[in-house]
Design a protein around this motif. Structure first.
Motif: not given
Length: 366
Positions: A202-216
């Motif tokens: 189990e990780p202590e922390t998670i740092d993430a980024s998301f990209a939506n292909p439908l948005l400019t």
């Protein structure tokens, strides 16, 4: 001479799919030795057309189809609005079907959030003595058999078997990609997090980024709290105790199904992918214990001469295991932990801060 028993015919399979998934589902059914008996779709007005293609009976409502299904296999390749957040009735329909002997497999996670899993009443008390995470195995907790999980794929299984000899993994990268026709981003993210937990815990922390292909490019996209209905790409950095870390790339815009893992540790470098498993010692030479994929698991990523893709074969094997042994016989996630990790990543993508899976579990009452 006594009459010979008649050979068993193909296993009937009911399918709910999008029109663009028809070729994949046909390949899955063929590889699994199934005949498609009934077909439905979330695409309005297309059920008759798809049913005619498969010479099957048309279905017009997924919930009703599951509620009235006879014992046998049922594949949800495209869930549409079914299983969306807060729809406890959908979970009840699936669990009732399981009790009647309807074996439901789904490309996408059902349930798609910890809160829905908790609301279904399936979670036992956490066993703090269990290793490595303290959470219950997830094969029987899911409303449907999601996947197949990457850990059940031959090369990943070989890689996990080698870890005791390889030694404690310090650093790793996990890539889970597929086109949208093979499930949403939620499925790819859950798979990547399950693999990460199988390797690191189990990780202590998670740092993430998301990209939506439908948005400019000028619009900052943020995902919701649930894994339901997600499309796009997500990257994450997972931090574990002892300074260990793992980076994750998950996407359902990845053109073709691909699972790739690279691990660094005292044993050197361990890699897993379409070419099998490779173990290089710190000096760069192949380790003597490295399996030989060409003999033990001859399953290259490209289609076989019969045209069946690796993804179609893995799903077919998943359905065959489900038909043979039911949900308890299918390799599954540690579902609470995998959902907590995936939802922590989604929350981090919204807040821009590191988030803790332990907090997600606590907030959900797990």
């Amino acid at each position: 001479m006594a009459a010979q028993p008649a050979a068993a015919g193909p296993t009937p399979l009911t399918v709910w799919l999008l029109p663009e998934q028809a070729d994949l589902v046909a390949a899955i059914a063929s590889a699994a030795g199934c005949s498609i008996a009934a077909v439905g779709t979330p695409a309005v007005g297309r059920a008759q057309e798809l049913a005619a293609r498969f010479e099957a009976r048309p279905l017009d409502d997924l919930r009703n189809a599951i509620s009235s299904a006879s014992p046998g296999l049922f594949l949800i390749a495209a869930s549409g609005t079914f299983g969306r957040p807060g729809q406890a009735l959908d979970g009840e329909v699936l669990l009732s079907a399981r009790q009647r002997g309807v074996l439901v497999a789904s490309f996408d996670p059902l349930p798609a959030s910890l809160s829905d899993l908790h609301a279904s009443g399936l979670l036992p008390p956490i066993d703090e003595s269990a290793a490595p995470t303290g959470h219950a195995p997830g094969a029987m907790l899911a409303w449907a058999a999601v996947g197949p999980p990457a850990r059940a794929w031959g090369p990943c299984g070989e890689m996990l078997d080698l870890l005791p000899s390889f030694g404690p993994v310090r650093t790793g990268s996990i890539q889970c990609l597929a086109p949208a026709t093979e499930g949403g981003l939620g499925a790819r993210l859950l798979d990547a997090m399950d693999l990460a937990s199988a390797i690191f815990g189990e990780p202590e922390t998670i740092d993430a980024s998301f990209a939506n292909p439908l948005l400019t490019r000028n619009v900052h996209a943020t995902p919701g709290e649930s894994l339901h209905g997600l499309d796009g790409d997500l990257t994450a950095n997972l931090r574990f105790t002892g300074g260990r870390s793992c980076c994750v790339l998950a996407s359902n815009q990845g053109a073709a199904w691909d699972v790739s893992v690279t691990l660094i540790g005292p044993g050197g470098r361990l890699t897993c992918g379409g070419g099998g498993v490779q173990w290089l010692t710190p000096s760069g030479s192949p380790a003597g214990a490295t399996p030989k994929p060409a003999k033990k698991n001859p399953r290259p990523r490209q289609p076989k001469p019969d045209g069946t893709s690796e993804r179609a074969r893995t799903v077919a094997e998943h359905l065959a295991a489900l038909a043979r042994a039911g949900p308890s016989g299918v390799a599954g996630f540690d579902l609470p932990l995998a959902l907590a990790m995936a939802q922590a990543a989604l929350l981090s993508a919204r807040t821009g801060e590191c988030e803790r899976p332990a907090t997600m579990l606590r907030m959900a009452g797990v």
